[in-house]
Design a protein around this motif. Structure first.
Motif, mmCIF file in Angstrom:
data_model
loop_
_atom_site.group_PDB
_atom_site.id
_atom_site.type_symbol
_atom_site.label_atom_id
_atom_site.label_comp_id
_atom_site.label_asym_id
_atom_site.label_seq_id
_atom_site.Cartn_x
_atom_site.Cartn_y
_atom_site.Cartn_z
ATOM 1 N N PHE A 53 -58.934 87.725 27.291
ATOM 2 C CA PHE A 53 -59.575 88.534 26.139
ATOM 3 C C PHE A 53 -59.314 87.913 24.770
ATOM 4 C CE2 PHE A 53 -60.326 91.751 22.912
ATOM 5 C CZ PHE A 53 -61.335 92.584 23.429
ATOM 6 N N PHE A 54 -58.182 87.154 24.744
ATOM 7 C CA PHE A 54 -57.965 86.338 23.500
ATOM 8 C C PHE A 54 -57.844 84.789 24.191
ATOM 9 C CE2 PHE A 54 -56.654 90.353 21.978
ATOM 10 C CZ PHE A 54 -57.470 90.416 20.871
ATOM 11 N N GLN A 55 -57.556 83.892 23.220
ATOM 12 C CA GLN A 55 -57.056 82.450 23.744
ATOM 13 C C GLN A 55 -58.386 81.777 24.519
ATOM 14 O OE1 GLN A 55 -54.808 80.819 22.086
ATOM 15 N NE2 GLN A 55 -54.002 82.516 21.177
ATOM 16 N N ARG A 56 -59.695 82.410 24.186
ATOM 17 C CA ARG A 56 -60.670 82.004 25.171
ATOM 18 C C ARG A 56 -60.691 80.059 24.837
ATOM 19 N NH1 ARG A 56 -63.313 86.607 23.006
ATOM 20 N NH2 ARG A 56 -63.186 88.407 24.743
ATOM 21 N N ILE A 127 -48.704 81.735 20.676
ATOM 22 C CA ILE A 127 -49.379 81.274 21.831
ATOM 23 C C ILE A 127 -50.414 80.173 21.756
ATOM 24 C CG2 ILE A 127 -50.771 81.860 23.815
ATOM 25 C CD1 ILE A 127 -49.776 84.885 23.616
ATOM 26 N N SER A 128 -51.140 80.218 20.888
ATOM 27 C CA SER A 128 -52.085 78.986 20.131
ATOM 28 C C SER A 128 -51.015 77.832 20.112
ATOM 29 C CB SER A 128 -52.594 79.244 18.927
ATOM 30 O OG SER A 128 -53.476 80.273 19.038
ATOM 31 N N GLY A 129 -49.779 77.964 19.638
ATOM 32 C CA GLY A 129 -48.878 76.934 19.630
ATOM 33 C C GLY A 129 -48.506 76.558 21.121
ATOM 34 N N HIS A 130 -48.212 77.174 22.005
ATOM 35 C CA HIS A 130 -47.873 76.590 23.247
ATOM 36 C C HIS A 130 -49.120 75.676 23.707
ATOM 37 C CE1 HIS A 130 -44.624 79.459 22.644
ATOM 38 N NE2 HIS A 130 -45.179 80.398 22.948
ATOM 39 N N PHE A 131 -50.488 76.250 23.535
ATOM 40 C CA PHE A 131 -51.613 75.585 24.216
ATOM 41 C C PHE A 131 -51.660 74.223 23.422
ATOM 42 C CE2 PHE A 131 -53.332 79.640 25.640
ATOM 43 C CZ PHE A 131 -53.740 79.151 26.850
ATOM 44 N N HIS A 132 -51.233 74.068 22.143
ATOM 45 C CA HIS A 132 -51.222 73.008 21.507
ATOM 46 C C HIS A 132 -50.137 72.173 22.021
ATOM 47 C CE1 HIS A 132 -51.843 69.999 18.290
ATOM 48 N NE2 HIS A 132 -50.574 69.994 17.874
ATOM 49 N N ASP A 133 -48.918 72.658 22.446
ATOM 50 C CA ASP A 133 -47.965 71.665 22.812
ATOM 51 C C ASP A 133 -48.207 71.091 23.995
ATOM 52 O OD1 ASP A 133 -46.373 72.625 20.717
ATOM 53 O OD2 ASP A 133 -45.342 74.255 21.899
ATOM 54 N N LYS A 171 -56.282 69.326 17.674
ATOM 55 C CA LYS A 171 -55.402 69.690 16.781
ATOM 56 C C LYS A 171 -55.075 71.282 17.105
ATOM 57 C CE LYS A 171 -57.317 67.269 12.965
ATOM 58 N NZ LYS A 171 -58.033 67.267 11.604
ATOM 59 N N LEU A 172 -54.106 71.842 16.392
ATOM 60 C CA LEU A 172 -53.829 73.222 16.657
ATOM 61 C C LEU A 172 -54.979 74.093 16.448
ATOM 62 C CD1 LEU A 172 -51.941 75.711 17.140
ATOM 63 C CD2 LEU A 172 -51.402 75.392 15.059
ATOM 64 N N HIS A 173 -55.444 75.036 17.458
ATOM 65 C CA HIS A 173 -56.704 75.700 17.178
ATOM 66 C C HIS A 173 -56.112 77.148 17.047
ATOM 67 C CE1 HIS A 173 -60.605 77.407 17.319
ATOM 68 N NE2 HIS A 173 -60.186 78.191 18.390
ATOM 69 N N ILE A 174 -56.217 77.877 15.843
ATOM 70 C CA ILE A 174 -56.122 79.533 15.915
ATOM 71 C C ILE A 174 -57.430 80.254 15.749
ATOM 72 C CG2 ILE A 174 -54.767 81.141 14.693
ATOM 73 C CD1 ILE A 174 -52.638 79.242 14.030
ATOM 74 N N ASP A 175 -57.996 80.906 16.473
ATOM 75 C CA ASP A 175 -59.111 81.542 16.427
ATOM 76 C C ASP A 175 -59.121 82.387 15.295
ATOM 77 O OD1 ASP A 175 -61.077 83.939 17.025
ATOM 78 O OD2 ASP A 175 -61.746 82.270 18.509
ATOM 79 N N LYS A 176 -60.294 82.144 14.195
ATOM 80 C CA LYS A 176 -60.271 83.051 12.922
ATOM 81 C C LYS A 176 -60.563 84.484 13.261
ATOM 82 C CE LYS A 176 -61.587 79.153 10.253
ATOM 83 N NZ LYS A 176 -62.692 78.357 9.245
ATOM 84 N N ASN A 177 -61.436 84.829 14.230
ATOM 85 C CA ASN A 177 -61.646 85.999 14.497
ATOM 86 C C ASN A 177 -60.458 86.953 15.060
ATOM 87 O OD1 ASN A 177 -64.415 85.724 13.924
ATOM 88 N ND2 ASN A 177 -65.112 85.159 16.184
ATOM 89 N N ASP A 178 -59.637 86.142 15.931
ATOM 90 C CA ASP A 178 -58.560 86.795 16.283
ATOM 91 C C ASP A 178 -57.432 86.824 15.293
ATOM 92 O OD1 ASP A 178 -59.719 86.640 18.801
ATOM 93 O OD2 ASP A 178 -58.555 84.948 19.713
#
Length: 727
Positions: A53-56, A127-133, A171-178
């Protein structure tokens, strides 16, 4: 649990060892390529069409990278015949590192799929940071892999080079809508914090339209998940437990506001018979079973055997409850009670780690447990962060009013569900218990006690129990017309075992107030029902009954009523049950202070044998209570009772033993008992025994106070580590 542990290590940027994984595999040179290909293929298969649902975007990007690795692995497997023996050594090292990356990816993707929507939203940045890691780890792996030294086709090499370029640009991606949704969730918290209730339209838009939480069931699942995070919360995780409490309160309020109380939520009640020992599937039976659990041994003080409230470490490295070890030192002891080592100093160092574990265990099992006060350094317990914020208080207050309204005016099914939700809300803190009572719940719960629906009756009596734990509510319950009588009726004729046991626990809670003890004992059938439960109840029911009877016995005017109701016989019989023996002996010691009580106990053939047996094999507190009961039997039972005690076999040795090995109170009572016999002049046999007692007293009891205590109740010791359950 394993998944949580691995993700915890991932969160701290630590690499878990291979042994920590859920499915350890053989990473020898023969199986390495096949294993990697299988893991990568499994990830692609499981998560390609399973959008979170998030982090698509982050999850899709990670899966695409894994697909390229799968192409590489399949080619290497074919080109080298499935063996890595011909590959450069540094390539083999990189492939083993790839195994770690793939499993970290699996843990992270599983976490995103299995977590609740609201938790993922709150953890969006983390969690976005973990994906970037993981992206950075993949880039490092691609940079060090010796592609020039391995056989690759042109198209595979081009895919790898493209992946490498993309990884360098990532780059670190943090969804703006989320993030917008996360800010909106926090805005609800701010509104409640400022004493405002968000409009229903805003809550509906957020929960239903944006998050897809479209019914009470899914909303309840979100609440339960957040509550699990509070229980397992660690100090370095955001948001803190206090803020999570606020979010739970908001979601709970929104659940009822948006979806109402649906009587279809009422769970089915399944009857069980006494011939079957299988667990009842009633509404709260599992919660009760979970609440009355054995306290972990490491959480109990070695001196008092109670659950520790303020564990401290002494110079020998042993941990004790502060009150117990302080009393030990005040009595002049200079050695460690557990090891016997001499103490190098009397400093008590707070064991904060153990205290936090105890607090978390108590919260997980719904057991009331007060944090220790702040230490001299002013540092409060880290677990104090779980205290409710103003937002949680305001949201729970609004929820309480909503539930009580349906409890008063809803259908029978709605009343049952409302009582259940009130019961659950009342287990989460004294503020909520106060709000519920102030909203007028008590008279409506009283009316539901007489329901012929077993689920409704269980809910209402357990809600009453939880409310009664709050001291201000005790008077509200006792002052409410017919409320005490209704509780006693459930105790006598309750439709389920759980309902009867919780009624007994409610009486125990109410009897903590001295002025109410006489009123409870005088209620028709109350003492009789407690005595019957003590004789015939389950282990948990016996515990509820004996603690309630002990409280009632501390009121001197209740003695006659307890004798008349058969409580003395039940207490005597209970001394043969290890689970309730010491409380039963304590209650008998109090009843024996009255001549009528002493006469009733003397008539019980098993009483003397039971007390002496407890002096021989009981707990330290049980021995205290047993010798105190024998002393009162001699003082108030007359010469015949004294002579009967005097002639008991082996009593001299037991008293002598207590003078040297018993607790401070036990030694005092043993010395007093010996002096009673010393004054007895009933023939030569008594005199022979007297000499033995006299030598014991004067040889070992020189420092024992000779006077009778002014307050006997304080000398009766009853261990109640879990005094009242929160169900």
């Amino acid at each position: 649990m394993a998944t949580a542990a691995i993700f915890s290590s991932l969160r701290r940027r630590r690499s878990p060892s291979l042994e920590a994984f859920l499915a350890p595999v053989d990473l020898n040179e023969v199986a390495l390529l096949q294993t990697l290909a299988a893991v990568a293929a499994d990830l692609v298969t499981c998560f390609s069409g399973n959008s979170t649902f998030f982090q698509r975007r982050n999850s899709r990007s990670l899966i695409r990278k894994i697909e390229v690795f799968l192409v590489l692995l399949d080619y290497l497997k074919d080109a080298y015949g499935g063996s890595v023996s011909s590959l450069p050594p540094n390539a083999v090292v990189c492939l083993k590192e790839l195994y770690l990356v793939l499993y970290r990816s699996k843990i992270l993707l599983d976490y995103c799929v299995q977590s609740s929507k609201l938790w993922l939203l709150l953890q969006n940045q983390s969690i976005s940071g973990h994906f970037h890691d993981l992206d950075q780890e993949i880039l490092t792996l691609l940079d060090v892999f010796p592609f020039g030294d391995v056989i690759l086709s042109l198209d595979v090499r081009e895919q790898i080079e493209l992946l490498q370029r993309q990884a360098r640009r990532s780059k670190l991606h943090i969804d703006k809508n989320d993030e917008t949704l996360r800010f909106q969730f926090f805005s609800f918290l701010d509104e409640f914090e400022n004493g405002k209730i968000p409009p229903e339209s805003n809550l509906r838009f957020f929960f239903v339209e944006k998050l897809g939480i479209s019914d009470a069931k899914s909303c309840r699942a979100e609440i339960e998940y957040l509550e699990e995070q509070i229980v397992s919360h660690e100090g370095d995780v955001e948001p803190p437990a206090s803020v999570l409490n606020g979010f739970v309160a908001i979601v709970r309020y929104s659940r009822f506001l948006l979806f109402g109380i649906d009587d279809r939520e009422e769970p089915e009640f399944v009857h069980s018979t006494s011939s079957h020992k299988k667990q009842r599937r009633g509404l709260i039976s599992q919660e009760i079973a979970d609440t009355f659990v054995t306290i972990p041994k490491d959480f109990c003080c070695p001196i008092s055997l109670d659950l520790m409230h303020d564990p401290v470490i002494i110079s020998t490295g042993q941990t004790y409850d502060r009150g117990s070890i302080s009393r030990w030192m005040e009595e002049g002891h200079c050695n460690c009670p557990k090891t016997g080592q001499m103490l190098s100093n009397t400093r008590l160092v707070p064991n904060k780690a153990l205290r936090n574990l105890i607090n978390q265990w108590c919260l997980a099992h719904g057991i009331p447990h007060d944090d220790a006060p702040e230490g001299p350094d002013g540092a409060a317990s880290p677990f104090a962060a779980a205290l409710p914020t103003k937002a949680a208080v305001e949201a729970n207050k609004a929820t309480s009013a909503f539930l009580v309204k349906h409890l008063a005016n809803g259908s029978q099914g709605e009343k049952t569900v409302a009582a259940r939700e009130i019961r659950l809300l009342a287990k989460t803190g004294k503020e909520n218990r106060g709000f519920i009572a102030e909203a007028g719940a008590i008279p409506h719960l009283r009316d539901l006690l007489s329901s012929q629906n077993p689920v409704a009756q269980e809910n209402s009596v357990t809600a009453m129990l939880n409310l009664s734990i709050y001291d201000k509510n005790k008077s509200r319950i006792m002052d409410e017309q017919r409320c005490l009588g209704s509780i006693v009726e459930v105790l006598r004729f309750g439709l389920t075992t759980e309902a009867r046991e919780n009624a007994a626990a409610t009486l125990f809670s109410l009897s903590a107030v001295h002025d109410y003890k006489k009123k409870i004992a005088d209620e028709d059938g109350a003492v009789e029902a407690l005595s019957r439960l003590l004789r015939d109840g389950t282990p948990r029911g016996k515990k509820d009954a004996v603690t309630a009877l002990f409280n009632l016995s501390t009121h001197s005017e209740n003695c006659g009523r307890m004798i008349e109701a058969g409580a003395v016989a039940a207490l005597v019989a209970a001394m043969g049950n290890d689970g309730v023996a010491e409380e039963a002996a304590g209650a008998l010691a109090l009843i024996l202070r009255q001549p009528a009580g002493a006469a009733a106990v003397v008539k019980e053939d098993a009483a003397l044998a039971g007390l002496i047996g407890m002096m021989r094999c009981g707990t330290p507190r049980g021995k205290e209570n047993a010798v105190a009961a024998l002393l009162e039997l001699c003082r108030c039972g007359g010469m015949a009772a004294t002579e009967k005690v005097l002639k008991a076999p082996a009593l001299a040795g037991l008293v002598h033993s207590l003078l040297f090995t018993g607790t401070k109170r036990a030694r005092r009572k043993a010395a007093s008992l010996a002096r009673v016999f010393q004054r007895c002049e009933n023939g030569n046999a008594a005199e022979v025994r007297l000499s033995g007692y006299s030598r014991a007293v004067y040889a070992g009891g020189a420092n024992v106070a000779p006077t009778r205590d002014s307050s006997f109740v304080g000398d009766v010791s009853v261990r109640m580590a879990i005094s009242v359950p929160v169900l």
